[in-house]
Design a protein around this motif. Structure first.
Motif, PDB file in Angstrom:
ATOM      1  N   ASN A 152      -1.206  -2.733  -4.409  1.00 21.73           N
ATOM      2  CA  ASN A 152      -1.216  -3.887  -5.306  1.00 21.73           C
ATOM      3  C   ASN A 152      -1.377  -5.149  -4.477  1.00 21.73           C
ATOM      4  OD1 ASN A 152       1.403  -5.127  -4.617  1.00 21.73           O
ATOM      5  ND2 ASN A 152       2.234  -3.232  -5.469  1.00 21.73           N
ATOM      6  N   SER A 174      -9.309   7.398   0.575  1.00 21.54           N
ATOM      7  CA  SER A 174      -8.623   7.295   1.868  1.00 21.54           C
ATOM      8  C   SER A 174      -9.591   7.218   3.045  1.00 21.54           C
ATOM      9  CB  SER A 174      -7.675   8.480   2.041  1.00 21.54           C
ATOM     10  OG  SER A 174      -8.336   9.682   1.717  1.00 21.54           O
ATOM     11  N   CYS A 199      -6.884   1.385  -6.623  1.00 22.73           N
ATOM     12  CA  CYS A 199      -6.931   2.760  -6.139  1.00 22.73           C
ATOM     13  C   CYS A 199      -8.282   2.972  -5.467  1.00 22.73           C
ATOM     14  CB  CYS A 199      -6.735   3.730  -7.302  1.00 22.73           C
ATOM     15  SG  CYS A 199      -6.667   5.457  -6.778  1.00 22.73           S
ATOM     16  N   TRP A 200      -8.256   3.492  -4.220  1.00 22.75           N
ATOM     17  CA  TRP A 200      -9.487   3.632  -3.446  1.00 22.75           C
ATOM     18  C   TRP A 200      -9.414   4.863  -2.540  1.00 22.75           C
ATOM     19  CZ3 TRP A 200      -5.524   0.351  -2.438  1.00 22.75           C
ATOM     20  CH2 TRP A 200      -5.057   0.232  -1.124  1.00 22.75           C
ATOM     21  N   TYR A 236       0.839  -1.196   0.000  1.00 24.26           N
ATOM     22  CA  TYR A 236       0.000   0.000   0.000  1.00 24.26           C
ATOM     23  C   TYR A 236       0.871   1.242   0.000  1.00 24.26           C
ATOM     24  CZ  TYR A 236      -3.543  -2.994   2.308  1.00 24.26           C
ATOM     25  OH  TYR A 236      -4.410  -3.993   2.649  1.00 24.26           O
ATOM     26  N   TRP A 284      -3.207   3.937  -2.950  1.00 24.50           N
ATOM     27  CA  TRP A 284      -2.818   3.063  -4.071  1.00 24.50           C
ATOM     28  C   TRP A 284      -2.231   1.772  -3.492  1.00 24.50           C
ATOM     29  CZ3 TRP A 284      -3.266   3.779  -9.356  1.00 24.50           C
ATOM     30  CH2 TRP A 284      -2.605   2.832 -10.153  1.00 24.50           C
ATOM     31  N   LEU A 287      -6.716   9.729  -1.731  1.00 26.14           N
ATOM     32  CA  LEU A 287      -6.682   8.443  -2.429  1.00 26.14           C
ATOM     33  C   LEU A 287      -5.527   7.591  -1.909  1.00 26.14           C
ATOM     34  CD1 LEU A 287      -7.166   9.703  -6.115  1.00 26.14           C
ATOM     35  CD2 LEU A 287      -8.850   8.450  -4.752  1.00 26.14           C
ATOM     36  N   GLU A 328     -13.921   1.838  -5.954  1.00 24.69           N
ATOM     37  CA  GLU A 328     -12.513   1.438  -6.105  1.00 24.69           C
ATOM     38  C   GLU A 328     -12.272   0.984  -7.540  1.00 24.69           C
ATOM     39  OE1 GLU A 328     -11.286  -1.289  -3.047  1.00 24.69           O
ATOM     40  OE2 GLU A 328      -9.204  -1.290  -3.705  1.00 24.69           O
TER      41      GLU A 328
END
Ligand code: S6P
Ligand code: ZN
Length: 192
Positions: A73, A157, A154-155, A57, A71, A69, A100
């Motif tokens: 994986n 915060s 991507c979501w 993250y 980010w 935002l 998201e």
């Protein structure tokens, strides 16, 4: 003259991996995922230290801050518990109207999306696939391939994470290997 700064974080687009001091990571091993998979006997025979997925993250601001935002994986290893493929725990956002994006980098899989009424749909993930997860939808990713599945996300915060809803009600379906092909099967209790 204004200096041109370098970014704090970089992405390797071939792997989705993030680099930089601000990155945090977590790992999920089988032993941390008790109750997730349908076939409990197969689960009990497996090594609890087996890696199922890793997450990185970047949270450039404090969690809960409105308007920002994050980010990240996720890489899900290939594997199965019985006939059920390795997958993420799955969650909905604590702030239900927060959406998201998921974009697959490598591997093959399925994104399960369940709305608040319990209706579930499944979307293919493959290199280049871009999925929009609307607010209010629980989401889980399943690795249906023979290689690691990596996707970036991507979501907001201030989305937060609710794991208890999915842990108690599931998705109503499971992605299982039937005749060596991934199939979406309605949830049933594990039989003989
Ligand atoms: C966060 C985003 C992902 C997941 C990650 C692991 O909103 O959806 O970064 O956290 O894929 O899945 P889970 O269900 O264990 O959080
Ligand atoms: Zn999410």
């Amino acid at each position: 003259m204004l200096d041109i700064s370098t970014t704090r974080v970089t992405i390797d687009w071939l792997t989705g991996r993030l680099s930089g001091n601000a990155i945090t990571s977590k790992e999920k091993r089988l032993g941390q995922l008790a109750g997730l998979f349908r076939h409990q006997e197969a689960f009990a025979r497996m090594d609890p230290d087996q890696l199922v997925y890793t997450v990185q993250y970047w949270m450039p601001i404090d969690e809960g801050t409105p308007g920002g935002l994050f980010w990240g994986n996720t890489t899900i290893e290939p594997g199965r518990v019985g006939d059920e493929y390795f997958m993420t725990a799955g969650h909905c956002h604590a702030a239900l109207n927060r959406a998201e994006f998921y974009a697959a980098v490598k591997g093959e899989g399925v994104l399960l999306l369940m709305n608040e009424s319990g209706n579930t749909r499944a979307e293919k993930m493959h290199p280049g696939s871009l999925s929009y997860i609307p607010g209010g939808f629980a989401h889980r990713v399943v690795n249906t391939g023979q290689t690691p599945l990596t996707f970036v996300a991507c979501w907001p915060s201030d989305a937060g994470h609710d794991y208890t809803t999915v842990a108690s009600r599931g998705f109503g379906v499971r992605i299982r290997s039937i005749d060596d092909l991934p199939q979406v099967i309605q949830e049933v209790a594990c039989g003989p």
